[in-house]
Write an enzyme that holds these catalytic residues in place. Structure first.
Site, mmCIF file in Angstrom:
data_model
loop_
_atom_site.group_PDB
_atom_site.id
_atom_site.type_symbol
_atom_site.label_atom_id
_atom_site.label_comp_id
_atom_site.label_asym_id
_atom_site.label_seq_id
_atom_site.Cartn_x
_atom_site.Cartn_y
_atom_site.Cartn_z
ATOM 1 C CE1 TYR A 97 -8.671 16.769 61.913
ATOM 2 C CE2 TYR A 97 -10.058 15.718 63.080
ATOM 3 C CZ TYR A 97 -8.548 15.870 62.987
ATOM 4 O OH TYR A 97 -8.191 15.099 62.861
ATOM 5 C CD GLU A 184 -5.719 15.658 59.981
ATOM 6 O OE1 GLU A 184 -5.733 14.939 60.823
ATOM 7 O OE2 GLU A 184 -5.474 16.784 58.433
#
Ligand code: GDP
Ligand code: MN
Length: 377
Positions: A97, A184
């Site tokens: 992530y 993201e």
């Protein structure tokens, strides 16, 4: 403005972040031209599509067509799926992530990194916060090589430092250049061919639109094509309608107001035909649809219609617009009792009166009149 995955990946590709080969698919015919193995990914703005069944790996052409037909036009987390991203299937060694965000509390930009990629980061943050690294950096200087090495160490990606640095630099460039509030990648995946962004989530700061006109326009035009029918679907989704046994139609612009209205109808000796509320902030279209719903779905013949509006967020001129448009299109088969107050009250009332529709200031008076009308007095 939230960007769709395919739009975010287009930006990634432009600034040198590796993304899978991909094509946007919008019709059943397009599906026939694809060749498995592929991953079909529903293009909606909400996250968690994988868990909700909106991301499907297809290993042969038959399942590709079958799954594609199932997904196109389906509803995913309240959004109509009108486009799919068909992507080359990637062999994943490990999922990570990465994001750049503005932290409202620290009032600083942050890089967030985790080796627990692919999962909901909020859940990881809650249950295993030690698996998440948060680094703030100077907004003027941008992140430095020190940050990149810290992240590489934390993710055990020292051997991939060069690749990782390239990804982080490109993310920062996008973050900075386009006034993004979020960039993201979840998951960023390690493959035998290096690091690849398998997903993308980008939010552009709406307050910066004035200086980002070009990019806003480019992406808005693409979104308009995909959302053709979505605006209506969304609007309809905000109306709550429960049929009841009485003969007084009821519409309110909030659940609390609706409950109060039902109680008052009862107090004055009447029976409501429904509970219909438009869910807070709403539009002329929703007001119009609420009237359509109440008239079309009533189980008993209506004798009057009561509309109770409290303009907190809602604009009363817009509510009046919806009511008047409905009246002009369909006429009114029963007397209408509208109580409106709050934002743009004066304008709303004037529009109603100009259209020959009565308005009330007093809530109880409107309810009482609606009950009397229903009793034929
Ligand atoms: P989200 O659920 O909306 O965040 O959608 P993602 O794009 O993140 O996809 C969900 C999950 O599907 C990913 O975390 C991957 O595990 C999986 N996935 C997506 N694309 C591929 C692919 O090309 N190959 C494989 N093996 N898995 C994929
Ligand atoms: Mn994801």
């Amino acid at each position: 403005m939230k960007l769709y995955e395919f739009q975010g990946k287009e930006l990634f590709a432009r600034c040198g972040i590796s993304v899978p080969k991909r094509r946007l698919v919008r019709s059943f015919e397009d599906l026939e031209t694809l060749d498995a193995p592929l991953v079909l990914k529903s293009q909606v703005l909400s996250g968690g599509r994988g868990k909700a069944g909106g991301v499907v790996v297809c290993d042969d052409n038959a399942s590709l067509v079958q799954e594609g037909k199932r997904l196109i036009g389906s509803s995913l987390k309240g959004e109509r799926v009108l486009a799919l991203l068909a992507e080359e299937k990637v062999d994943i060694l490990q999922e990570y992530y990465l994001s750049f965000v503005i932290d409202g509390e620290l009032k600083k930009p942050l890089i967030i990194a985790s080796a627990a990629g692919g999962m909901e980061i909020e859940k990881v943050a809650e249950e295993e916060p030690e698996k998440i690294l948060k680094l703030s950096f100077d907004p003027l200087a941008g992140p430095s090589d020190y940050h990149f090495r810290r992240i590489a160490d934390f993710l055990s990606l020292r051997n991939e430092l060069k690749d990782l640095r390239k990804v982080l630099r490109a993310m920062y460039a996008l973050f900075n250049q386009y006034d993004a509030s979020l960039i993201e990648i979840n998951p960023l995946v390690k493959t035998s061919a290096g690091l690849i962004a398998l997903d993308s989530k980008i939010n552009l700061d709406d307050d910066a639109e004035f200086r980002q006109k070009e990019i806003f326009q480019e992406f808005q035009e693409q979104q308009n094509v995909i959302q053709q029918n979505n605006a209506k679907a969304k609007d309809e989704g905000t109306i709550t309608y429960v049929p009841l046994d009485g003969n007084i139609g009821m519409i309110s612009d909030g659940a609390g107001t609706g409950m109060l209205s039902l109680d008052l109808i009862r107090d004055f000796g009447g029976e409501a035909a429904d509970f219909c509320e438009m869910g807070g902030l709403t539009s002329p279209d929703v007001m119009y649809q609420a009237m359509e719903t109440v008239f079309n779905r009533a189980t008993k013949e209506l004798k009057s219609l009561l509309v109770i509006l409290i303009g907190g967020f809602n604009r009363m001129d817009e509510m009046a617009e919806g009511i008047i448009r409905y009246k002009n299109d369909h006429g009114l088969s029963v007397p209408l009792f509208v109580r409106l107050c709050g934002t743009m009250e004066t304008e709303g009332k004037k529009m109603m009166i100009d259209s020959g529709l009565p308005v009330f200031d007093d809530l109880e008076e409107a309810v009482e009149k609606a009950v009397m009308a229903a009793e034929g007095e």
